[in-house]
Motif scaffolding. Structure first.
Motif, mmCIF file in Angstrom:
data_model
loop_
_atom_site.group_PDB
_atom_site.id
_atom_site.type_symbol
_atom_site.label_atom_id
_atom_site.label_comp_id
_atom_site.label_asym_id
_atom_site.label_seq_id
_atom_site.Cartn_x
_atom_site.Cartn_y
_atom_site.Cartn_z
ATOM 1 N N ASN A 141 0.866 -1.174 0.000
ATOM 2 C CA ASN A 141 0.000 0.000 0.000
ATOM 3 C C ASN A 141 0.904 1.225 0.000
ATOM 4 O O ASN A 141 1.451 1.613 1.034
ATOM 5 N N LEU A 142 1.088 1.843 -1.174
ATOM 6 C CA LEU A 142 2.066 2.911 -1.344
ATOM 7 C C LEU A 142 1.814 4.077 -0.397
ATOM 8 O O LEU A 142 2.714 4.537 0.299
ATOM 9 N N PHE A 143 0.580 4.558 -0.348
ATOM 10 C CA PHE A 143 0.291 5.732 0.474
ATOM 11 C C PHE A 143 0.485 5.425 1.957
ATOM 12 O O PHE A 143 1.097 6.199 2.694
ATOM 13 N N LEU A 144 -0.036 4.292 2.421
ATOM 14 C CA LEU A 144 0.077 3.929 3.832
ATOM 15 C C LEU A 144 1.541 3.740 4.220
ATOM 16 O O LEU A 144 1.974 4.213 5.273
ATOM 17 N N ASN B 183 -0.349 17.050 4.076
ATOM 18 C CA ASN B 183 0.320 18.003 4.968
ATOM 19 C C ASN B 183 1.803 18.160 4.665
ATOM 20 O O ASN B 183 2.532 18.781 5.437
ATOM 21 N N ARG B 184 2.255 17.611 3.553
ATOM 22 C CA ARG B 184 3.674 17.689 3.208
ATOM 23 C C ARG B 184 4.061 19.129 2.857
ATOM 24 O O ARG B 184 3.207 19.936 2.481
ATOM 25 N N LEU C 105 -0.808 15.060 -8.272
ATOM 26 C CA LEU C 105 0.255 15.124 -7.265
ATOM 27 C C LEU C 105 -0.383 15.024 -5.889
ATOM 28 O O LEU C 105 -0.778 16.020 -5.289
ATOM 29 N N LYS C 106 -0.507 13.787 -5.396
ATOM 30 C CA LYS C 106 -1.254 13.518 -4.167
ATOM 31 C C LYS C 106 -0.353 13.313 -2.955
ATOM 32 O O LYS C 106 -0.836 12.975 -1.882
ATOM 33 N N GLY D 260 4.171 19.087 -4.911
ATOM 34 C CA GLY D 260 3.073 19.764 -5.578
ATOM 35 C C GLY D 260 3.503 20.716 -6.675
ATOM 36 O O GLY D 260 2.780 21.663 -6.990
ATOM 37 N N PHE D 261 4.657 20.456 -7.292
ATOM 38 C CA PHE D 261 5.187 21.388 -8.294
ATOM 39 C C PHE D 261 5.421 20.669 -9.615
ATOM 40 O O PHE D 261 6.271 19.796 -9.718
ATOM 41 N N ASP D 262 4.646 21.020 -10.614
ATOM 42 C CA ASP D 262 4.812 20.486 -11.959
ATOM 43 C C ASP D 262 4.235 21.512 -12.937
ATOM 44 O O ASP D 262 3.170 21.303 -13.523
ATOM 45 N N PRO D 263 4.936 22.639 -13.125
ATOM 46 C CA PRO D 263 4.372 23.755 -13.908
ATOM 47 C C PRO D 263 4.098 23.414 -15.364
ATOM 48 O O PRO D 263 3.262 24.049 -15.997
#
Length: 269
Positions: free
Chosen positions: A56-59, A73-74, A88-89, A97-100
């Motif tokens: 489980n990648l996220f966990l 909260n990152r 971007l989760k 959260g950066f991918d212009p």
């Protein structure tokens, strides 16, 4: 918060007797005088183990990381800017959260793998550029200008590793080409296997590729993923700088650094 919500969903509707049994086991593990932080630490370790075991990648990322580098909260590249792309989760190392340019919109996993591979090559390249420069300044008979090595080989001059002809005396560009081709082809074959369904380990195969067992501790491993991608990004920027410096000044990175430190206001971009 994400792991807490997941735990709540897992426990909803559970058998009370089973919960009591789990509670007694937890008490035995943390001890009778445990603090709330002790319980929190145990819960995090359990979530980390479950996430790794169940893939489980996220966990795994959220629970195993010692620092909150994952999830909503990152830290963000642009704090307070509410324009993070939906793909971007916070599930991947280094996702701020950066991918212009929207490069990861179609296949974020593939783009992340490509960035990591380029970062690893850049780290090796940066070390290869700086090592002969530093060794030359320490008195070793070696060509300090990294771009001259290939140039001299094309001109028919042999390459003596570390300035010693008794080590590797490379004089045939054909032999170098085929050796490098074999090494690169082997690496690509292994990479393809570990990205396949059979290999199923992707960017972090471990095993022989982790001789120092950095990935043995899941929590430490998650932090190391963050450090690796950060250093990889820095190395890619460094290589871009090395190319620009060599083209514009004809000097090595350490020579440029020395010039800048001697007169920062005159020797700069």
């Amino acid at each position: 918060m994400a792991t807490t919500n997941l735990a709540a969903r897992q426990l909803r509707g559970a058998n009370p007797a089973k919960l009591a049994q789990i509670g007694r086991a937890v008490t035995q593990l943390v001890g009778p005088n445990a603090s709330p932080n002790d319980y929190k630490k145990l819960a995090t370790e359990v979530a980390c183990t479950v996430g790794v075991k169940d893939k489980n990648l996220f966990l795994a990322n959220a629970a195993c990381a010692n620092v909150e580098w994952y999830g909503p909260n990152r830290p963000m590249a642009i704090p307070g800017k509410d324009s993070t792309p939906s793909y971007l989760k916070g599930e991947l190392p280094g996702d701020f959260g950066f991918d212009p340019f929207g490069l990861g919109e179609d296949d974020i996993q593939e783009r992340a793998a490509e960035e990591l591979y380029h970062g690893r090559w850049a780290m090796l390249g940066a070390a290869g550029v700086l090592a002969p420069d530093l060794l030359s300044k320490m008195g070793v008979n070696i060509e300090p200008k990294w771009w001259n090595v290939g140039k001299e080989l094309l001109e028919g001059k042999p390459i003596d590793y570390l300035g010693n002809p008794n080590w590797v005396h490379a004089s045939s560009i054909g032999a170098i080409f085929f050796v490098q081709f074999f090494l690169m082809a082997s690496a690509e074959v292994y990479r393809g296997y570990y990205e396949s369904e059979e290999g199923a380990k992707g960017m972090y195969p471990g095993g022989a590729f982790d001789p120092l067992n950095f990935a043995k501790d899941p929590a430490k491993f998650q932090d190391l993923k963050i450090k690796e991608i950060k250093n990889g990004r820095l190395a890619m920027m460094a290589m871009l700088g090395f190319y620009a410096q060599a083209f514009s000044t004809g000097k090595t990175p350490l020579e440029n650094l020395s010039d800048h430190l001697s007169n920062p206001f005159a020797n700069h971009i």
